[in-house]
Design an enzyme around this catalytic site. Structure first.
Site, mmCIF file in Angstrom:
data_model
loop_
_atom_site.group_PDB
_atom_site.id
_atom_site.type_symbol
_atom_site.label_atom_id
_atom_site.label_comp_id
_atom_site.label_asym_id
_atom_site.label_seq_id
_atom_site.Cartn_x
_atom_site.Cartn_y
_atom_site.Cartn_z
ATOM 1 N N HIS A 194 0.844 -1.207 0.000
ATOM 2 C CA HIS A 194 0.000 0.000 0.000
ATOM 3 C C HIS A 194 0.875 1.252 0.000
ATOM 4 C CE1 HIS A 194 -3.637 -2.422 1.100
ATOM 5 N NE2 HIS A 194 -2.686 -3.213 1.547
ATOM 6 N N TYR A 251 3.989 -5.796 9.635
ATOM 7 C CA TYR A 251 3.929 -4.331 9.590
ATOM 8 C C TYR A 251 5.150 -3.743 10.283
ATOM 9 C CZ TYR A 251 -0.939 -4.434 7.923
ATOM 10 O OH TYR A 251 -2.069 -4.630 7.185
HETATM 11 C C1 HEM Z 1 -0.893 -11.743 6.698
HETATM 12 C C2 HEM Z 1 -1.560 -10.789 6.132
HETATM 13 C C3 HEM Z 1 -1.033 -9.396 5.843
HETATM 14 C C4 HEM Z 1 0.259 -8.962 5.726
HETATM 15 C C5 HEM Z 1 1.545 -9.774 5.855
HETATM 16 C C6 HEM Z 1 0.207 -7.538 5.464
HETATM 17 C C7 HEM Z 1 1.312 -6.733 5.289
HETATM 18 C C8 HEM Z 1 1.299 -5.362 5.217
HETATM 19 C C9 HEM Z 1 2.450 -4.509 5.286
HETATM 20 C C10 HEM Z 1 3.885 -4.983 5.441
HETATM 21 C C11 HEM Z 1 2.024 -3.208 5.215
HETATM 22 C C12 HEM Z 1 2.901 -1.954 5.286
HETATM 23 C C13 HEM Z 1 2.975 -1.455 6.717
HETATM 24 C C14 HEM Z 1 3.792 -0.197 6.913
HETATM 25 O O1 HEM Z 1 4.950 -0.102 6.461
HETATM 26 O O2 HEM Z 1 3.307 0.727 7.613
HETATM 27 C C15 HEM Z 1 0.604 -3.262 5.076
HETATM 28 C C16 HEM Z 1 -0.219 -2.156 4.959
HETATM 29 C C17 HEM Z 1 -1.590 -2.227 4.883
HETATM 30 N N1 HEM Z 1 -2.372 -3.366 4.994
HETATM 31 FE FE1 HEM Z 1 -1.739 -5.232 5.194
HETATM 32 N N2 HEM Z 1 -1.097 -7.135 5.424
HETATM 33 C C18 HEM Z 1 -1.881 -8.247 5.657
HETATM 34 C C19 HEM Z 1 -3.253 -8.295 5.715
HETATM 35 C C20 HEM Z 1 -4.064 -7.215 5.556
HETATM 36 C C21 HEM Z 1 -5.495 -7.240 5.641
HETATM 37 C C22 HEM Z 1 -6.350 -8.464 5.976
HETATM 38 C C23 HEM Z 1 -5.923 -5.964 5.405
HETATM 39 C C24 HEM Z 1 -7.316 -5.408 5.373
HETATM 40 C C25 HEM Z 1 -8.232 -5.635 6.148
HETATM 41 C C26 HEM Z 1 -4.759 -5.150 5.191
HETATM 42 C C27 HEM Z 1 -4.780 -3.806 4.922
HETATM 43 C C28 HEM Z 1 -3.686 -2.992 4.859
HETATM 44 C C29 HEM Z 1 -3.752 -1.573 4.640
HETATM 45 C C30 HEM Z 1 -5.031 -0.752 4.442
HETATM 46 C C31 HEM Z 1 -2.438 -1.096 4.661
HETATM 47 C C32 HEM Z 1 -1.983 0.339 4.455
HETATM 48 C C33 HEM Z 1 -2.162 1.088 5.719
HETATM 49 C C34 HEM Z 1 -1.641 2.461 5.519
HETATM 50 O O3 HEM Z 1 -2.303 3.275 4.855
HETATM 51 O O4 HEM Z 1 -0.560 2.724 6.052
HETATM 52 N N3 HEM Z 1 -3.653 -5.932 5.294
HETATM 53 N N4 HEM Z 1 0.173 -4.574 5.085
#
Ligand code: HEM
Ligand code: HEM
Ligand code: HEM
Lengths: 325, 172
Positions: free
Chosen positions: A45, A303
């Site tokens: 994202h 994260y």
């Molecule tokens: C095992 C499952 C998941 C992994 C490994 C994962 C991994 C990640 C990582 C590494 C980031 C970047 C974090 C950062 O640097 O701040 C991220 C951001 C994000 N993830 Fe996931 N995610 C997973 C599941 C999900 C799910 C289920 C959702 C939704 C319900 C989701 C929604 C988001 C959103 C919206 C962001 C961006 C948040 C922002 O605007 O900073 N993720 N995710």
């Protein structure tokens, strides 16, 4: 005596040597960031825009949770609209998933981070299978077809996908928690819930163009009006497995609207505060607790790894060129 | 009586040795895990980490109230200075680890829950650079502390089995 000392020294070493045979946060984030690392940006994202406003709670969840945000009244937030993917300059309209993240700093001890996506469910139920899914996505259409065939648990996701039409605005999408959480009330009673942000307007993608189509649409809209979402909670019953993020809950489940999310302003992500925030969904206030959902519980570690990497890059000046433009 | 650490100092030493080694192991394991227990261990890591900070302060206060056995007289002045320095460093790390851990969480806007009893405050606005400084510091200090503990333990065993002096016994 000698053996006791040896044991004391050797046992922790043995524990440490138990290399996890499963995917680690480092491997997961390596896969997400891909071969071209965009220094200083999120590994997932990466492209987004900061938003701010307030949540107007109507008090209807106070029966289920003692979290301060749900008392009748208003709480400001710093949020972020984004698209899935690791490229901070990817074209908005090509992304398969759109997202909304929120941060509520109610007080120094009560903070809450929320990160939501457009699909209501995951295609899989655990992080290791999710890792395989991402590998298949990167390998191309055939691989992902085969992946879905081999994983019948993806059915609810595929049903959603076949009926989903991307809208022409961040303001017109539905954003889902996907993972379930427990609401905890004063009596220490638990209620498993999922939630979604329900848009109060519609918008077609006709006429939208350019790499930043969605961001521009948002900027123009906010110049004219506030954007409002209803924050809707769905209550699980005994029949639902709150630990499986791949299973949809029946439409007949009780829903409660907790209030309205009102977005009033926006900022470019490198100018706003949202870029510094790690929207780790396991930062929770008192009154909300995580379920045992393996995907939810994997998120915190991944994260943190992404955040550590980009924070170090920011410290080393990776974003200075960008923010001076 | 001067050739042995007081009972309270011995209890502090071994209880905190176990606590510190557990915190280090838990820290290294949890940052490599996506398993459902990761956030549970992380919560315990923070709670016990805060406990370690409180204990080391009490331990230092207690140390100044107690006599400490002399180092063996056959050690050179340099060896004695190194032994003392290593102990000062161990105390320093025992303070710096939890402080850097807490400040990292403070800067990231993550309130620290201590054994579901109370929460330590976090900043209302996130500062990613300050987070990074303390996150990296926490990681590097942990590595140095592990190296120092190994040296420290090897030195203790060396005194006992090679020099056959009273140093290890003074802590038993
Ligand atoms: C095992 C499952 C998941 C992994 C490994 C994962 C991994 C990640 C990582 C590494 C980031 C970047 C974090 C950062 O640097 O701040 C991220 C951001 C994000 N993830 Fe996931 N995610 C997973 C599941 C999900 C799910 C289920 C959702 C939704 C319900 C989701 C929604 C988001 C959103 C919206 C962001 C961006 C948040 C922002 O605007 O900073 N993720 N995710
Ligand atoms: C004597 C006390 C402590 C020791 C020996 C210790 C040790 C460690 C170690 C070895 C790691 C892994 C480091 C790495 O991968 O670079 C770690 C990570 C961590 N520690 Fe500590 N710690 C202590 C106290 C604390 C305290 C008091 C807090 C917070 C209040 C804390 C919060 C954390 C967090 C959040 C991580 C993981 C960060 C991430 O996932 O990015 N620690 N700790
Ligand atoms: C694992 C095996 C360990 C052994 C065999 C061991 C042994 C000893 C011995 C024999 C002494 C007395 C030295 C003297 O007479 O001056 C001592 C002192 C000390 N140890 Fe350890 N130790 C161990 C682990 C640790 C750990 C993990 C820590 C903390 C991180 C630690 C911190 C200290 C400190 C601070 C002192 C100085 C006490 C004082 O003079 O105030 N030790 N240790």
């Amino acid at each position: 005596m000698k053996t006791i000392f040896m044991l004391g020294l050797v046992l922790p070493c043995i524990a440490l040597a138990q290399q996890p045979s499963k995917v680690t946060p480092q491997q997961f984030v390596n896969l997400q960031e891909g071969d071209i690392v965009h220094k200083g940006f999120r590994r997932a994202h990466a492209k987004g825009i900061c938003i701010s406003g307030e949540f107007l709670s109507n008090g209807s969840l106070t029966k289920y949770t003692h979290a301060k945000v749900f008392e009748k009244g208003s709480t400001p937030f710093i949020g972020r609209f984004s698209i899935a993917g690791s490229n901070p300059s990817a074209p908005d309209l090509k992304a398969p998933v759109r997202s909304m993240a929120l941060s509520f700093a109610t007080s120094a001890t009560q903070q809450w981070r929320v990160a939501m996506n457009t699909p209501p469910v995951m295609a899989v139920s655990d992080p290791h299978t999710f890792y395989q899914q991402i590998i298949a996505i990167k390998a191309g259409p055939e691989a992902i077809q085969k992946f879905f065939k081999d994983h019948p648990e993806s059915q609810d996701f595929l049903n959603w996908k076949s009926s989903y039409q991307p809208s022409g605005s961040f303001a017109a999408e539905t954003y889902n928690s996907i993972n379930a959480f427990y609401l905890i009330n004063e009596q220490d009673e638990k209620q498993a819930v999922r939630w979604h942000m329900r848009p109060t307007l519609t918008a077609t993608p006709e006429g939208l163009k350019g790499e930043d189509a969605l961001q521009q649409e948002l900027q123009q809209r906010l110049a004219k009006e506030d954007i409002v979402f209803d924050w809707v909670y769905t209550l699980a019953t005994e029949a639902d497995n709150e630990n499986d993020p791949a299973r949809a809950w029946p439409n007949s489940r009780q829903q409660i609207t907790a209030g309205q999310l009102v977005i009033r302003d926006w900022q470019f992500q490198l100018k706003g505060e949202c870029h510094s925030i790690n929207y780790d969904p396991l930062v929770l206030p008192e009154g909300i607790e995580p379920t045992a959902d393996p995907i939810l519980r994997a998120r915190s570690g991944a994260y943190a790894e992404s955040y550590r990497r980009r924070a170090r890059e920011v410290l080393n000046g990776a974003l200075e060129a960008n923010s001076n433009e | 009586m001067n050739n042995r650490f007081s009972l309270s100092m011995r209890i502090f030493h071994w209880a905190m040795a176990a606590l510190l080694i557990s915190l280090l192991s838990a820290g290294l394991l949890m940052v490599q895990s996506l398993e459902p227990w990761q956030i549970t261990i992380l919560g315990l890591h923070k709670s016990f980490g805060v406990l370690a900070a409180i204990l080391v302060i009490i331990r230092l206060l207690n140390r100044f109230r107690n006599m400490v056995p002399d180092l063996p007289s056959d050690l050179s002045a340099l060896q004695k200075a190194i032994a003392r320095l290593s102990h000062v460093l161990l105390y320093g790390f025992m303070l710096a680890m939890p402080i850097s851990g807490y400040l990292m969480q403070y800067a990231a806007g993550r309130p620290v829950e201590v054994f579901s009893l109370f929460r330590l405050p976090a900043s209302l606005s996130v500062d990613i650079q300050t987070y990074s400084i303390f996150r990296e510091l926490h990681g590097w200090l942990a590595l140095f502390l592990m190296a120092l503990i190994c040296l420290h333990a090897v030195a203790a065993l060396h005194h006992h089995f090679v020099r056959k002096d009273n140093v290890l016994k003074s802590m038993l």
